[in-house]
Write an enzyme that holds these catalytic residues in place. Structure first.
Site, mmCIF file in Angstrom:
data_model
loop_
_atom_site.group_PDB
_atom_site.id
_atom_site.type_symbol
_atom_site.label_atom_id
_atom_site.label_comp_id
_atom_site.label_asym_id
_atom_site.label_seq_id
_atom_site.Cartn_x
_atom_site.Cartn_y
_atom_site.Cartn_z
ATOM 1 C CE LYS A 279 -3.993 -1.567 2.714
ATOM 2 N NZ LYS A 279 -5.313 -1.597 1.675
ATOM 3 N NE ARG A 353 -11.367 -9.234 -2.773
ATOM 4 C CZ ARG A 353 -11.762 -7.668 -3.481
ATOM 5 N NH1 ARG A 353 -11.559 -8.270 -4.799
ATOM 6 N NH2 ARG A 353 -11.636 -6.402 -3.389
HETATM 7 N N1 BES Z 1 -8.438 -3.305 3.861
HETATM 8 C C1 BES Z 1 -8.625 -2.662 2.575
HETATM 9 C C2 BES Z 1 -9.579 -2.479 2.387
HETATM 10 C C3 BES Z 1 -9.892 -0.327 3.250
HETATM 11 C C4 BES Z 1 -8.847 0.392 2.125
HETATM 12 C C5 BES Z 1 -10.305 -0.132 4.347
HETATM 13 C C6 BES Z 1 -8.879 1.283 2.604
HETATM 14 C C7 BES Z 1 -10.341 0.926 4.516
HETATM 15 C C8 BES Z 1 -9.858 1.796 4.654
HETATM 16 C C9 BES Z 1 -8.437 -4.223 1.598
HETATM 17 O O1 BES Z 1 -7.643 -5.614 1.723
HETATM 18 C C10 BES Z 1 -8.016 -3.580 0.466
HETATM 19 O O2 BES Z 1 -6.149 -3.321 -0.024
HETATM 20 N N2 BES Z 1 -8.753 -3.619 -0.670
HETATM 21 C C11 BES Z 1 -7.893 -3.249 -2.055
HETATM 22 C C12 BES Z 1 -8.235 -4.444 -2.624
HETATM 23 C C13 BES Z 1 -8.601 -4.132 -4.693
HETATM 24 C C14 BES Z 1 -6.852 -4.506 -4.574
HETATM 25 C C15 BES Z 1 -8.546 -4.839 -5.047
HETATM 26 C C16 BES Z 1 -8.766 -1.940 -1.971
HETATM 27 O O3 BES Z 1 -9.762 -1.539 -1.614
HETATM 28 O O4 BES Z 1 -7.797 -0.899 -2.663
HETATM 29 ZN ZN ZN Z 2 -5.710 -5.216 1.784
#
Ligand code: BES
Ligand code: ZN
Ligand code: ZN
Length: 497
Positions: A279, A353
């Site tokens: 991230k 997921r």
């Molecule tokens: N934990 C994150 C989602 C999230 C993002 C929660 C911001 C709270 C605030 C999740 O694991 C994630 O990173 N999701 C990705 C999915 C994408 C790669 C399809 C996302 O939302 O960017």
């Molecule tokens: Zn994630």
């Protein structure tokens, strides 16, 4: 958090004499000299001057602290409740939430909540909402402060105008207290930093909670996960030296009667760095709350155990830490999940997921009546709904309706998104059965479509709490940091079924 003592009483305010008395005022009543006159007469204090000077209009979240001259009263905090026609339990919960922080400006150890100004028909609902709001709004996370400042109110008295309502109101206050404490417990877990709460520590928290409250708790470690072919949980946990686990909770309130259970499933990523698909640094510290779904499941089961709900409820917490270590899974990998479905990894940041896929499959072995999962799953949900509602997706309309309704009455609203077959196109893979990312379009829905593959025909709903799990500011009963999202909603849902 030290426990606050809550007492519902029909005794006179003067007799109990709390350090501060909290009393609500509607907008309309502020302009009524009669209402204000009543307060002035009772407490011997000047309120009219503040009102005439425009300092207090009774707007929601407006407060006026005054010092009565009449004995024995010590402090009076007038709490604006806004307009009468917009008033309901959620408004009262919000006002009482904000009042809990307002009252900290005064040195009050005991607070009285005066309900005599409320319309009588909903008094028991308001008792619950008021207690819930006050206990949630006063929450603070002090576990890592070497010198926490004065921790404020110790006792809350709820003053009822009529003794005949005492019994019902007491039960409602108890319920509100239990729910608020469980929300605050979930907040404590989600606010705890990643270094302090690896997957097995989260499991340990579940264990001690289960012993305290008398439900069962089993932890499946790496060896068991291997035996169960839970390669998705193992893959996500692989990049961290701190192993993943699956926690199985069970509250058997339907003892003796054979009944299909409700299974709750929570995402328990104790820290989400994104893994190899790292991230960006901005706000990454928030990702310590990526186990909010698992915390909500544990807290909801704690609440129904305390409230002795006569139903069988199973809780699954899918716990792992998502780090880019040398044994981390990588983009391009194909993972064979416990159900046999193969997944091509596009992003290791879509890890929620993955762990849920194995947990949802495992849920099937309980022959459940329904499955509800809770997860901070997608950033797209934050974009779509912000902090006002959690995303709701389901393969079963009556179940979705029940959750929408529970959302309205608990104050944790849901908003439904479709899971039409057409969206399946977006998670088709060239090399495996599906891929774990569908691109930017419909990001929350493709998360739901992915999960749907692992529940077969069981009525199931998915709650995306990415937008509601965290608050950037103190507001009403929310406090900056984790909100304990999902707990009130799940408890309401379970109680209403
Ligand atoms: N934990 C994150 C989602 C999230 C993002 C929660 C911001 C709270 C605030 C999740 O694991 C994630 O990173 N999701 C990705 C999915 C994408 C790669 C399809 C996302 O939302 O960017
Ligand atoms: Zn994630
Ligand atoms: Zn995540």
């Amino acid at each position: 958090m030290s426990e606050m003592k809550v007492t519902v009483t029909a005794d006179s305010i003067a007799k109990v004499n709390p350090d501060a008395l909290l009393t609500g005022v509607f907008e309309e009543d502020v302009s009524s000299k009669e209402t204000i006159g009543k307060y002035e007469k009772l407490f011997g204090t000047e309120i009219l001057r503040a009102v005439e000077g425009g300092d207090f209009q009774g707007k929601l979240f407006q407060f006026l602290l005054v010092y009565p001259t009449k004995k024995p009263y010590k402090r009076l905090l007038l709490m604006g409740l806004g307009a009468k026609n917009k008033f309901n339990a959620e408004v009262f919960r919000r006002a009482c939430g904000a009042s809990a922080r307002e009252i900290k400006k005064a040195k009050a150890k005991s607070v009285g909540l005066d309900l005599s100004f409320l319309p009588s028909e909903h008094l028991s609902d308001m008792t619950r909402a008021g207690v819930e709001g006050f206990l949630m709004g006063g929450y603070r996370f002090i576990a890592y402060k070497s010198q926490p400042d004065d921790n404020g109110v110790e006792k809350l008295f709820v003053f009822l105008p009529r003794p005949q309502e005492l019994k019902v109101a007491k039960a409602q206050a108890e319920r509100g207290k239990t729910i608020a404490e469980c929300v605050n417990f979930a907040r404590d877990l989600a606010n705890t930093p990643g270094n302090e709460l690896p997957p097995l520590a989260l499991a340990q928290a579940a264990k001690s909670q289960s012993k305290k409250l008398g439900f069962s708790c089993k932890v499946l470690g790496v060896n068991e996960l291997k035996k169960l072919n839970m390669n998705a949980i193992l893959a996500v946990g692989g990049g961290s030296s701190r192993p993943p686990c699956l926690v199985v909770l069970e509250h058997d309130g339907a003892r003796g009667r054979k009944s299909a259970p409700i299974v709750l499933v929570g995402k328990g990523i104790t820290f989400d760095s994104g893994g190899i698909s790292l991230k960006p640094p901005a706000d990454m510290e928030r990702m310590k709350d990526d186990m909010s779904g698992a915390a909500a499941v544990l807290s909801a089961i704690s609440a129904i155990a305390k409230l002795k709900l006569k139903k069988r409820v199973i809780g699954l917490m899918a716990c792992a830490e998502n780090l880019p270590g040398s044994k981390a899974y990588r983009p391009g990998d194909v993972i064979k999940t416990a159900s046999g479905t193969t997944v091509e990894i596009i992003s290791t940041d879509a890890e929620g997921r993955m762990v849920l896929a194995d947990a949802l499959h495992y849920a099937g072995r309980f022959k459940p009546a329904v499955i509800v999962d809770v997860a901070t799953l997608t950033g797209a949900c934050v974009i779509a709904l912000g902090a006002e509602a959690c995303g709701l997706m389901s393969n079963n309309e009556p179940l979705a309706e029940a959750l929408l309704k529970a959302g309205e009455s608990s104050g944790e609203r849901c908003w439904q998104l479709p899971l039409w077959d057409e969206y399946d196109e977006l998670i088709k893979s060239d090399v495996a059965d599906i891929k774990n990312v569908g691109g930017r379009a419909a990001g929350t829905i493709t998360g739901g479509m992915f999960l749907k593959r692992f529940v077969n025909s069981v009525p199931w709903a998915h709650l995306d709490i990415a937008g509601t799990a965290w608050s950037d500011k103190d507001w009403a009963y929310k406090v900056k940091g984790s909100t304990g999202a999902g707990v009130r909603l799940l408890v309401e849902f379970l109680m209403s079924r």
